[in-house]
Every structure is written in structure tokens, then in C-alpha cells.
Write a protein that holds these residues in place. Structure first.
Motif, PDB file in Angstrom:
ATOM      1  N   ASP A 288      -0.756  -1.547   5.023  1.00 28.74           N
ATOM      2  CA  ASP A 288      -1.558  -0.920   6.083  1.00 28.74           C
ATOM      3  C   ASP A 288      -1.323   0.537   6.060  1.00 28.74           C
ATOM      4  O   ASP A 288      -0.960   1.393   6.955  1.00 28.74           O
ATOM      5  CB  ASP A 288      -1.254  -1.216   7.420  1.00 28.74           C
ATOM      6  CG  ASP A 288      -1.437  -2.944   7.714  1.00 28.74           C
ATOM      7  OD1 ASP A 288      -2.767  -3.086   7.103  1.00 28.74           O
ATOM      8  OD2 ASP A 288      -0.750  -3.473   8.197  1.00 28.74           O
ATOM      9  N   GLY A 289      -1.529   1.027   4.871  1.00 32.00           N
ATOM     10  CA  GLY A 289      -1.310   2.733   4.653  1.00 32.00           C
ATOM     11  C   GLY A 289      -0.052   3.049   4.377  1.00 32.00           C
ATOM     12  O   GLY A 289       0.184   4.257   4.234  1.00 32.00           O
ATOM     13  N   GLN A 290       0.929   2.140   4.681  1.00 35.55           N
ATOM     14  CA  GLN A 290       2.333   2.550   4.264  1.00 35.55           C
ATOM     15  C   GLN A 290       2.568   2.652   2.635  1.00 35.55           C
ATOM     16  O   GLN A 290       2.286   1.556   1.891  1.00 35.55           O
ATOM     17  CB  GLN A 290       3.456   1.596   4.830  1.00 35.55           C
ATOM     18  CG  GLN A 290       4.967   2.265   4.480  1.00 35.55           C
ATOM     19  CD  GLN A 290       5.770   1.040   4.943  1.00 35.55           C
ATOM     20  OE1 GLN A 290       5.463  -0.031   5.044  1.00 35.55           O
ATOM     21  NE2 GLN A 290       7.224   1.435   5.113  1.00 35.55           N
ATOM     22  N   GLU A 294       7.932   4.034  -0.114  1.00 34.14           N
ATOM     23  CA  GLU A 294       8.667   4.237   1.133  1.00 34.14           C
ATOM     24  C   GLU A 294       9.269   2.977   1.616  1.00 34.14           C
ATOM     25  O   GLU A 294      10.222   2.710   2.196  1.00 34.14           O
ATOM     26  CB  GLU A 294       7.648   4.956   2.129  1.00 34.14           C
ATOM     27  CG  GLU A 294       7.446   6.411   2.089  1.00 34.14           C
ATOM     28  CD  GLU A 294       8.803   7.245   2.045  1.00 34.14           C
ATOM     29  OE1 GLU A 294       9.611   6.931   2.799  1.00 34.14           O
ATOM     30  OE2 GLU A 294       8.907   8.000   0.980  1.00 34.14           O
ATOM     31  N   ARG A 295       8.528   1.916   1.220  1.00 34.69           N
ATOM     32  CA  ARG A 295       9.046   0.369   1.697  1.00 34.69           C
ATOM     33  C   ARG A 295      10.315   0.323   0.845  1.00 34.69           C
ATOM     34  O   ARG A 295      11.221  -0.358   1.445  1.00 34.69           O
ATOM     35  CB  ARG A 295       8.130  -0.671   1.183  1.00 34.69           C
ATOM     36  CG  ARG A 295       7.003  -0.847   2.094  1.00 34.69           C
ATOM     37  CD  ARG A 295       5.992  -1.749   1.690  1.00 34.69           C
ATOM     38  NE  ARG A 295       6.688  -3.222   1.413  1.00 34.69           N
ATOM     39  CZ  ARG A 295       7.013  -4.016   2.486  1.00 34.69           C
ATOM     40  NH1 ARG A 295       6.765  -3.383   3.733  1.00 34.69           N
ATOM     41  NH2 ARG A 295       7.603  -5.049   2.128  1.00 34.69           N
ATOM     42  N   VAL A 296      10.460   0.740  -0.581  1.00 28.40           N
ATOM     43  CA  VAL A 296      11.726   0.702  -1.116  1.00 28.40           C
ATOM     44  C   VAL A 296      12.718   1.571  -0.566  1.00 28.40           C
ATOM     45  O   VAL A 296      13.999   1.145  -0.519  1.00 28.40           O
ATOM     46  CB  VAL A 296      11.430   1.092  -2.707  1.00 28.40           C
ATOM     47  CG1 VAL A 296      12.692   0.865  -3.424  1.00 28.40           C
ATOM     48  CG2 VAL A 296      10.326  -0.056  -3.290  1.00 28.40           C
ATOM     49  N   ARG A 353      -1.570  -9.921   5.214  1.00 29.69           N
ATOM     50  CA  ARG A 353      -0.066  -8.694   5.462  1.00 29.69           C
ATOM     51  C   ARG A 353      -0.563  -7.128   5.321  1.00 29.69           C
ATOM     52  O   ARG A 353      -0.038  -6.319   5.198  1.00 29.69           O
ATOM     53  CB  ARG A 353       0.905  -8.811   4.356  1.00 29.69           C
ATOM     54  CG  ARG A 353       1.602 -10.124   4.621  1.00 29.69           C
ATOM     55  CD  ARG A 353       2.993 -10.120   3.669  1.00 29.69           C
ATOM     56  NE  ARG A 353       2.654  -9.983   2.294  1.00 29.69           N
ATOM     57  CZ  ARG A 353       2.260 -10.859   1.626  1.00 29.69           C
ATOM     58  NH1 ARG A 353       1.985 -12.150   1.983  1.00 29.69           N
ATOM     59  NH2 ARG A 353       1.927 -10.746   0.310  1.00 29.69           N
ATOM     60  N   GLY A 354      -2.072  -7.188   5.166  1.00 26.50           N
ATOM     61  CA  GLY A 354      -2.713  -5.983   4.998  1.00 26.50           C
ATOM     62  C   GLY A 354      -2.414  -5.005   3.757  1.00 26.50           C
ATOM     63  O   GLY A 354      -2.188  -3.883   3.978  1.00 26.50           O
ATOM     64  N   VAL A 355      -2.215  -5.717   2.610  1.00 23.32           N
ATOM     65  CA  VAL A 355      -1.870  -5.334   1.566  1.00 23.32           C
ATOM     66  C   VAL A 355      -2.821  -4.621   0.945  1.00 23.32           C
ATOM     67  O   VAL A 355      -4.017  -5.305   0.653  1.00 23.32           O
ATOM     68  CB  VAL A 355      -1.113  -6.512   0.636  1.00 23.32           C
ATOM     69  CG1 VAL A 355      -0.939  -5.759  -0.649  1.00 23.32           C
ATOM     70  CG2 VAL A 355       0.221  -6.667   1.047  1.00 23.32           C
TER      71      VAL A 355
END
Length: 507
Positions: A288-290, A294-296, A353-355
Motif C-alpha cells: 500500500d505504498g509503504q 522501511e518495513r525492514v 495485503r495490498g502488495v
């Protein structure tokens, strides 16, 4: 190979002697069938190699057909090729089955070369039959042999000595064998008992002690213990958690999305000594644009202990490309109804999941040494890289630690030397004397190419270890008619970056 069969030390020693006598090495195999067939086998195509071996009954040809390619042979041929072990010995080790005069391989046993800072080494690695030998989709309990990903991680492993290393998700044990070159004690874990038996056999076949195997998931088998280094090529592949989608143990740990890599990153600090490092390969989702990196970063922040992080994204795939990659990897034929069904399952899972994309790359984590500034580097490096990166990564960490002890005044007083693999390229518009672009190119490491301005180019060009950095900057400021104080403020942070990335080193 039977997952319950004990390793017979005398038979393993006999097999090692036979393989040595036959000259069963990676170089010899490549010579036997030539470059075209060798490239074909790397793509899972055995036809060219089999044609090159046709009519040959010498020991090396028999071993290539039987142990490398997984085709049946006669008992007489195998007995001649492996006189100490024989077909019955291979069967006792669980490597083949014998029915009358026919020897049918149950596994592959392939030679594997590896080179690192300690030099070159040749191993024999036993693993399950590949798709070409099986002739269809792989069984879900398949234990993978040495592939591109495992060689990448082996090359990434730090070459500095360690006391204890954990190989999490060992598979056939290639990372454990590599880690044993730097450490006297290696603990290899896996959720697959079959994989652990392969690891034990491969350690014994190559004469390596000090490798202990343990069964279990993630850090459960080593709870309460500490390691100087953790390496892992974990089953990180993102797989739909729905009925009818095969769950291959070698690539899928049963986690949803990228939760396995998240669990590793957030939990590995608990098993690391202070300054201990962890290295792994992994996937991360863009949702979803993230941004995936940044997730890591969020996983690192979730660690109960402070972690240094150097994350390198090497590739990014869209959901369809990712699904196709792993459906094909399982041996499902493109264009078949089953292929289309599995692709739909993957795409539905990503959509839920919006991947929007999936990143792949290298993760280097370190339990931050007490009193040292944390390292937090998240970058994308897509250019080809030649050679093993382990020595470069180790030098970069050492440089980071040294830079952490130098404030700007101390750095200005230090001398630096331009690395021997650095070259400079200048690009001019026709008829113009001054360059429009100045590039610094790195021959080793990550093969970085940096656009620099004349001041930084002059500093790198003059960095031969004779004069301190501050003196050089002052001279460059005078030459360019610039303010020396402002130029120091501009160049010193960039000198730190060049030292970390290997363009410069502190003398």
C-alpha cells in the motif's frame, strides 16, 4: 537418502577415497562435457551433458551420469568407478537403490568449488534429486543442493575468525561447511530432519568435524545461547497460506507474507554476542505504498537489543513476476491448468495485503558494540558484483568502527589512501575544457560509481597517505578560491562515506 540412516564412518571414508581417486572435481566435470553442456545443466537441462557422455565407461563419466545427473547405471559400472565403496556401499549410505543389476540414484552428489579470503576449497555436496532427475514437480520435503542463492550467501559470509557460528535453516549444509572455515564450532539447525542428515553426511564426506546439528524452528534449538555469527539462507519465499498450494520445506517456513524474515530480524539479537553479526538473504513486501526497506527498518527497531543494520536490496519484482518465478521453481509446467491456478493463488494473496512489489536482498545485522554509534544503512544496489563480498563487508564494518572513534577534528588530522581498485572517469562536452561529469569507479566491493565534484575528485586524487585530510582540503580550497571552513564541512562527511564504502582507507 533415508532420514534415519546413521552415517557409517568407514563407508564415508571409502567413498571419499573413491571420489578422490576418480578425480571427481568441479573442473573435471566441466571438462568432461564442455561449456555448452555445463551451462545447460545449470539451467536444469541434462540432455547436452548426457549426449557428451554417451559411450563413455570411464570412472569419471559414470560418476557424472549417476551422481551428478541422477541417471541409472549398472552395478558393474558403479563398482568399477567406486571400487572401495561399490554399489552396495552407496545403497548402505542411502544414496542409491539397487534392484538386480540396476543402480538408481536416490540423491545427487556433486563436486562444488568455493573461494574466499582463506583460499580455494573443493567439496562434495549431497542433496536431493533435482527437477530434471525427478522428471516433474519436486516433493515438498525436497532438500535443495547448492544453487545461486546459497553461493551468494557463502560469498557474503564474513571471513574474519569467530568462535561459534549458527547456521539457521542449514538445508544441505553448504553454509555450515563455509562457516567452519572461520570458526571451530558450528551449530546447524533445520525444521527438516532430512536436511540435518544431509548436513551430517556432507560434513563427514568432506572430513569436517565441529559441526553439530539440531532440529527445530528459528531460534528455538539455541534458546539461551550466544553466537559470534549467525548465517541463514532461510525459507523466506512468500507463499499463499491456502489449501492446494505446495509448501516446500526448503523455501517455505509456513509464515504469512514476509513474517519469517521479520521474525529473524527482530529476534536474532537475543542469540548474538556483543558485536556479533548475522547475515541472511530475504524478501520484503512493498504494501500500500509503504517502501519495503522501511518495513525492514521497522523490524530492526522491533529488536529487544540494539542492532546495527546494513540492508542491500538487489532486486525488486512485481507480484506476477514473483509468482511465476516460484511456481516454476517447484517444477509446475508453464501454460498448464495447475500453473494458472497457482499463479492466481499468489496474486490473490498479494492483493489481500495490498502488495505492489517484492524486494530481495542481503541483510547484515550486528548487535551494536557498547559505546559505538549505531549503523543504519538501507540502500539499493542493482549493478553486477564480481567475486565474494565477505571481505569487503568485513572491511566496511571495521572502517565504520574506526570512524566512530574519530570526530571531525581527528578525521581532518588523519591521512587517507585511495584504494588501488578506484579509477576516475571524466566526461567532456565537445570543445569544452572543463568536465561536465567526474566519476569515481570502484573495481571491487559493490562496484559503485559515484558522481563527484572537482573538490572531492581532487581530494581523492591527492590521497596517497602523505598529507592529512585537513591539509589537503585547505590546499584544495586555496586552489579553487573557496572558503576552507565551508569546504571542510562539505567534504569531511563525504570522506567518511568513501572510507566506509572502500574508496578510501584510513592510513
Amino acid at each position: 537418502m533415508s532420514h534415519t540412516a546413521p552415517t557409517d564412518a568407514a563407508l564415508v571414508a571409502a567413498l571419499r577415497a573413491d571420489l578422490t581417486r576418480a578425480g571427481y572435481t568441479a573442473d573435471a566435470v566441466r571438462r568432461v562435457w564442455g561449456p555448452v553442456a555445463d551451462a545447460a545443466t545449470g539451467r536444469g537441462l541434462h540432455g547436452p551433458a548426457l549426449r557428451a557422455l554417451e559411450g563413455r565407461g570411464d570412472a569419471l563419466a559414470v560418476l557424472c551420469r549417476t551422481l551428478f545427473l541422477g541417471t541409472a547405471a549398472s552395478v558393474a559400472d558403479v563398482d568399477r568407478a567406486l571400487p572401495e565403496t561399490g554399489a552396495r556401499g552407496l545403497a548402505a549410505l542411502g544414496l542409491v537403490t539397487v534392484d538386480g543389476d540396476t543402480v538408481t540414484p536416490a540423491v545427487l552428489l556433486r563436486p562444488q568449488d568455493l573461494a574466499d579470503a582463506a583460499g580455494a576449497v573443493s567439496w562434495w555436496v549431497v542433496s536431493d534429486l533435482d527437477e530434471a532427475a525427478v522428471g516433474g514437480a519436486l516433493p515438498t520435503g525436497h532438500v535443495l543442493g547448492v544453487g545461486g542463492a546459497s553461493l551468494t550467501l557463502a560469498g557474503l559470509q564474513l571471513s574474519t575468525p569467530a568462535e561459534r557460528v549458527l547456521d539457521l535453516g542449514t538445508g544441505c549444509g553448504i553454509q555450515a561447511l563455509r562457516a567452519r572455515r572461520a570458526a571451530p564450532q558450528v551449530v546447524a539447525t533445520d525444521v527438516s530432519e532430512r536436511a540435518l542428515r544431509f548436513t551430517e553426511l556432507n560434513a563427514a564426506l568432506n572430513g569436517l568435524d565441529g559441526i553439530e546439528t539440531r532440529h527445530g524452528s528459528l531460534f528455538e534449538p539455541v534458546a539461551g545461547e550466544r553466537f559470534d555469527r549467525v548465517v541463514s539462507n532461510p525459507p523466506f519465499v512468500i507463499t499463499p497460506r491456502v489449501a492446494g498450494v505446495p509448501e516446500y520445506e526448503y523455501r517455505d517456513a509456513g509464515f504469512a507474507g514476509d513474517d519469517l524474515v521479520a521474525a529473524f530480524v527482530s529476534g536474532v539479537g537475543d542469540v548474538l554476542t556483543s558485536g556479533g553479526t548475522a547475515q541472511l538473504l530475504g524478501n520484503w513486501e512493498y504494501r500500500d505504498g509503504q517502501d519495503g526497506l522501511e518495513r525492514v527498518r521497522g523490524w530492526v527497531a522491533a529488536s529487544a537489543v540494539p542492532l546495527d543494520a546494513w540492508i542491500v536490496e538487489r532486486e525488486q519484482l512485481d507480484p506476477l513476476s514473483y509468482a511465476e518465478l516460484w511456481v516454476r521453481d517447484g517444477g509446475t509446467v508453464p501454460g498448464s491448468p495447475e500453473y494458472a491456478r497457482l499463479i492466481d493463488a499468489w496474486l490473490d494473496d498479494f492483493a489481500a495485503r495490498g502488495v505492489t512489489a517484492i524486494g530481495f536482498g542481503y541483510l547484515l545485522l550486528r548487535r551494536t558494540p557498547i559505546g559505538m554509534p549505531p549503523l543504519a544503512r538501507y540502500e539499493r544496489v542493482s549493478q553486477p558484483v564480481a567475486g565474494a563480498l565477505g571481505p569487503h563487508l568485513g572491511e566496511a564494518l571495521a572502517a565504520w568502527d574506526r570512524l566512530g572513534l574519530l570526530d571531525d577534528e581527528a578525521l581532518a588530522a588523519a591521512t587517507v589512501i585511495t584504494a588501488s581498485d578506484v579509477t576516475e572517469a571524466r566526461h567532456h562536452r565537445p570543445g569544452e575544457e572543463d568536465p561536465t561529469v567526474i566519476e569515481l569507479r570502484q573495481g571491487g566491493g559493490f562496484a559503485r560509481v559515484l558522481d563527484v565534484d572537482p573538490a572531492l575528485a581532487a581530494l581523492v586524487g591527492a590521497s596517497d597517505g602523505d598529507l592529512p585530510v585537513g591539509v589537503l582540503i585547505d590546499a584544495i580550497a586555496d586552489l579553487l578560491g573557496a572558503d576552507a571552513t565551508a569546504l571542510r564541512a562539505d567534504l569531511l562527511p563525504r570522506v567518511r562515506e568513501l572510507v566506509f564504502t572502500g574508496f578510501l582507507r584510513v592510513a
